[in-house]
Design an enzyme around this catalytic site. Sequence first.
Site, mmCIF file in Angstrom:
data_model
loop_
_atom_site.group_PDB
_atom_site.id
_atom_site.type_symbol
_atom_site.label_atom_id
_atom_site.label_comp_id
_atom_site.label_asym_id
_atom_site.label_seq_id
_atom_site.Cartn_x
_atom_site.Cartn_y
_atom_site.Cartn_z
ATOM 1 N N TYR A 151 -17.898 19.149 -0.558
ATOM 2 C CA TYR A 151 -16.790 18.195 -0.623
ATOM 3 C C TYR A 151 -15.501 18.698 0.031
ATOM 4 C CZ TYR A 151 -19.903 16.178 -4.139
ATOM 5 O OH TYR A 151 -20.987 15.649 -4.797
ATOM 6 N N GLY A 206 -19.332 6.879 -3.636
ATOM 7 C CA GLY A 206 -18.359 7.947 -3.776
ATOM 8 C C GLY A 206 -18.946 9.326 -3.694
ATOM 9 N N ASP A 207 -20.218 9.434 -3.243
ATOM 10 C CA ASP A 207 -20.848 10.749 -3.165
ATOM 11 C C ASP A 207 -21.423 11.021 -1.778
ATOM 12 O OD1 ASP A 207 -21.363 13.165 -4.571
ATOM 13 O OD2 ASP A 207 -23.482 12.639 -4.697
ATOM 14 N N ALA A 208 -20.830 10.419 -0.746
ATOM 15 C CA ALA A 208 -21.285 10.637 0.635
ATOM 16 C C ALA A 208 -20.657 11.916 1.179
ATOM 17 C CB ALA A 208 -20.932 9.436 1.504
#
Length: 335
Positions: free
Chosen positions: A176, A214-216
């Site tokens: 991230y 929201g987790d790409a």
Amino acid sequence: MSDKTPDFLPEGRCLSTLQPIKEGVHFSATAVRELWGGHRVRPVLDFRKEEFLTIQRETARRISISGVQDKISLRLDRNKLVPTETRGEYILKPVPLANFPMFTADIPANEHVSMQLASQVFGIGTAANLVYFADGEPAYITRRFDRDEAGLPLGQEDFCQLSNRSPDSAGANYKYDSSYEETGQILRRFSPSYRIDVEKLFRVIVFNYVIGNGDAHLKNFSLLETPFGDFSLSPAYDLLATSIHLPDETRTALNLFDGDFETESHRLNAYYKRPDFIELATRFGITEGRALEDLKAFDRQKDAVVTKVDRSLLSREAKAAYLALYEDRSKAIRT
């Protein structure tokens, strides 16, 4: 197992493409060709969820599938999908064991419809399907794209690998600690077909935003070996509206831009809108006109999205949440 079709299977739609088909048939001709190579495959597995868990424990250290979601590798054997330790052709992901704040049981159907929206409505390359365990619980299955026609592995490197990020080198948050601007920089460095690939990358980034994924993170983008021995952007994978399961998560896994940069629009609104994505496209080397066409498509295709979600195997409540999220995000990129 008996060949009788179980009562829990929905009728009148392809379990892969979600297109209308006649009663008593569960896959369209397109799905039979693209997913099963022309074979007639039953949509119900020969094992139950509890057997999946045993299989996963026995094979977890011997198969190579990235990610942390529960999954096993499958292959076709006499027109049936069976677990395998080698030369897997498919990846199976059931309803996660962990409970999410919302709609945990809908996660396989969420990934399925998201992948079908990407491929059928927005022209993003994917492979997807939905099957069932013997006890009727849904499970998501995708055909592996990192195999050639002989079933041999193709070279694939995700964007963490390409940027030399790992827990050891970059800490626990290594997936991230980046930006979508950097994904373009990585692609420019390693893809000989950058001009083509970057437009695909841009569409995937916008798609993830509009469906509420929201987790790409960096590991969800990869380069794949081509028949010519070079590398290009892989088909999209792990596409799902995570925000319907985790309502409090951030709107994107990564910031759009490197460092502290923000557009005037973002400074005023505190969330990404059309000017932010136009700026990102410009930094990718995409013209404003091309970027605008991509952004407008998410509004033009609203009816197609509603139709596809309505045909999906999501629960009624999850369908409403999915469409509300899509409306909110597509509205954000209108201006």
